[in-house]
Write an enzyme that holds these catalytic residues in place. Structure first.
Site, PDB file in Angstrom:
ATOM      1  N   SER A  96      -0.358  77.522  28.791  1.00 43.66           N
ATOM      2  CA  SER A  96       0.593  78.430  29.438  1.00 43.66           C
ATOM      3  C   SER A  96       0.789  79.662  28.580  1.00 43.66           C
ATOM      4  CB  SER A  96       1.945  77.720  29.607  1.00 43.66           C
ATOM      5  OG  SER A  96       2.469  77.400  28.339  1.00 43.66           O
TER       6      SER A  96
HETATM    7  C1  LIG Z   1       1.966  76.881  25.064  1.00 43.70           C
HETATM    8  S1  LIG Z   1       0.254  77.208  24.967  1.00 43.70           S
HETATM    9  C2  LIG Z   1       0.201  78.525  23.813  1.00 43.70           C
HETATM   10  C3  LIG Z   1       0.721  79.844  24.300  1.00 43.70           C
HETATM   11  C4  LIG Z   1       0.063  81.008  23.644  1.00 43.70           C
HETATM   12  N1  LIG Z   1       0.459  81.196  22.274  1.00 43.70           N
HETATM   13  C5  LIG Z   1       0.156  82.292  24.451  1.00 43.70           C
HETATM   14  O1  LIG Z   1       0.596  83.299  23.944  1.00 43.70           O
HETATM   15  O2  LIG Z   1      -0.243  82.270  25.616  1.00 43.70           O
HETATM   16  C6  LIG Z   1      -0.329  75.870  23.948  1.00 43.70           C
HETATM   17  C7  LIG Z   1      -1.824  75.905  23.717  1.00 43.70           C
HETATM   18  O3  LIG Z   1      -2.110  75.004  22.660  1.00 43.70           O
HETATM   19  C8  LIG Z   1      -3.380  74.452  22.911  1.00 43.70           C
HETATM   20  N2  LIG Z   1      -3.558  73.234  22.095  1.00 43.70           N
HETATM   21  C9  LIG Z   1      -3.230  71.952  22.376  1.00 43.70           C
HETATM   22  N3  LIG Z   1      -3.585  71.141  21.355  1.00 43.70           N
HETATM   23  C10 LIG Z   1      -4.139  71.947  20.405  1.00 43.70           C
HETATM   24  C11 LIG Z   1      -4.702  71.704  19.128  1.00 43.70           C
HETATM   25  N4  LIG Z   1      -4.768  70.488  18.596  1.00 43.70           N
HETATM   26  N5  LIG Z   1      -5.188  72.772  18.446  1.00 43.70           N
HETATM   27  C12 LIG Z   1      -5.144  74.030  18.956  1.00 43.70           C
HETATM   28  N6  LIG Z   1      -4.623  74.311  20.166  1.00 43.70           N
HETATM   29  C13 LIG Z   1      -4.119  73.284  20.878  1.00 43.70           C
HETATM   30  C14 LIG Z   1      -3.387  74.215  24.415  1.00 43.70           C
HETATM   31  O4  LIG Z   1      -4.704  74.086  24.907  1.00 43.70           O
HETATM   32  C15 LIG Z   1      -2.650  75.457  24.898  1.00 43.70           C
HETATM   33  O5  LIG Z   1      -3.564  76.466  25.250  1.00 43.70           O
END
Ligand SMILES: C[S@@+](CC[C@H](N)C(=O)[O-])C[C@H]1O[C@@H](n2cnc3c(N)ncnc32)[C@H](O)[C@@H]1O
Length: 383
Positions: A96
């Protein structure tokens, strides 16, 4: 950009400023200049029946939603991406664009002055990486995303917006060693425990702003200052409920299975609303491990809150009848009430009086006001 879009962005920044989260002029400038819509060509909006509808710029609500202080979901179940030509879809959000007001509060909590080297965990759409690159220069920004399709899309949109930070596809819990040491680390995805790799990759005196994952919620955001192989600091006053890292082992149990057993009933001494309280909710989430909950209203009945643990324990709280029913090896509502009573007896401390020390062995020590006043300890691997 058209005058209309410039107006949207000006109104958006004024809204964030009015919310009290954009007091820093340099971050205000970044939010004014970085176009959020480039990072969100399409997204999902929630429908009343729990499903999602994708929308893009052809939808009349698109611009209003992109430039609003709202989280916008961009991926479901790690596989479903927004396609407005498809009807409503079901799924849980796995990527998101975070609520901008929350992003602003976390960026502010990083206490940068310019030129710091930052590692972001959870690139998502790339919008936060663009804000960091605008403020600190792209060569100082590295962002790690676990999902290669999400990372690729972010890279492309960053280029369109004119920013060139490093976007790495990988597991953010490992940090990104080739770029270390960093002055700051910000995680926009929740971790069950602060990884040792982060402490090793942030320089002494550097800061980590991160979201902790707790099954009960509490939306814990913490700022830690690194000192050798330890780090410590207070929880932020803002709650920030980020999705968990994909490896997180979330406690789940089926409501249908639970309702087939009969629990032991008693009068509740604490209403279920304590779970929503910003201050009590954080204390409870940190002290009552591995318990998830959901709201449920049976046909013709009154609102209930159900709690579950992986060992099969469950509790059901009904505020209207002041009744709790519990089943299994753990009496889950007893645990919540006992933790609530401790919070009450301690003077109902607000969330930013709580602090965390991560030790060299990875232990998480939680304290109130002073690090020496350790109240409880989480041992690594227990969750
Ligand atoms: C809330 S979103 C980040 C929002 C982002 N900073 C933006 O500005 O749009 C969280 C993200 O973390 C990623 N994610 C989940 N587990 C992760 C991991 N172990 N390492 C890196 N990214 C991860 C997800 O795929 C997702 O895209």
């Amino acid at each position: 950009m058209t005058d209309e879009r410039t107006d949207d962005m000006t109104r958006f920044v004024a809204e964030l400023e009015a919310g009290g989260v954009l007091s820093d002029a340099a971050w205000r400038e970044a939010f004014t200049k970085v176009p959020r819509h480039v990072f969100l060509p399409a997204f999902f909006t929630p429908l009343p029946d729990g499903r999602w509808q994708a929308m893009d710029q052809s939808h009349p609500d698109y611009w209003r939603l992109v430039y609003a202080d709202t989280t916008l979901t961009t991926q479901l179940d790690a596989t479903i991406h927004p396609d407005p030509s498809v009807g409503p879809v079901a799924g849980a959000g796995t990527s998101s664009s975070t609520q901008p007001g929350l992003m602003a509060a976390m960026l502010d909590a990083l206490r940068v002055t310019g030129g710091e080297r930052v590692l972001e965990i959870g690139t998502g759409t790339g919008y936060n990486a663009a804000l960091l690159a605008h403020r600190l220069n792209a060569q100082n920004v590295t962002s790690v995303e676990v999902d290669d399709r999400v990372a690729d899309a972010a890279r492309q949109r960053l280029v369109v917006a004119g920013y060139h930070p490093s976007v790495i596809t990988g597991d953010g819990e490992q940090g990104w060693r080739p770029g270390a040491p960093y002055d700051r680390l910000v995680a926009t995805v929740s971790v069950p425990a602060v990884p040792r790799a982060w402490l090793a990759q942030v320089r002494d005196g550097g800061m980590i702003v991160a979201s902790l994952w707790r099954d009960l919620g509490g939306a814990p955001l913490v700022r830690l200052e690194v000192d050798g192989d330890t780090a410590q600091g207070f929880f932020l006053p803002q709650p920030g409920g980020f999705m968990p890292v994909r490896s997180a082992n979330r406690a789940t149990a089926a409501l249908s299975a639970a309702t087939r057993q009969i629990g032991i009933s008693r009068t509740a001494t604490v209403p279920s609303g304590v779970l929503h309280d910003d201050d009590a909710g954080l204390w409870l989430a940190l002290q009552v491990p591995e318990v998830t909950w959901l709201g449920f209203t049976p046909d013709g009945g009154t609102d209930q809150v159900w709690l579950f643990a992986p060992d099969g324990s469950w509790a059901m709280v009904e505020d209207a009848t002041v009744r709790v029913e519990q089943y299994g090896p753990r009496n889950l509502w007893d645990e919540v009430e006992a933790a609530y009573d401790r919070w009450d007896a301690t003077g109902q401390p607000c969330r930013d009086r709580l602090g965390l020390t991560v030790t060299g062995t990875g232990e998480h020590r939680f304290w109130l006001d002073f690090p020496d006043a350790t109240q409880w300890v989480d041992v690594p691997g227990r969750r």
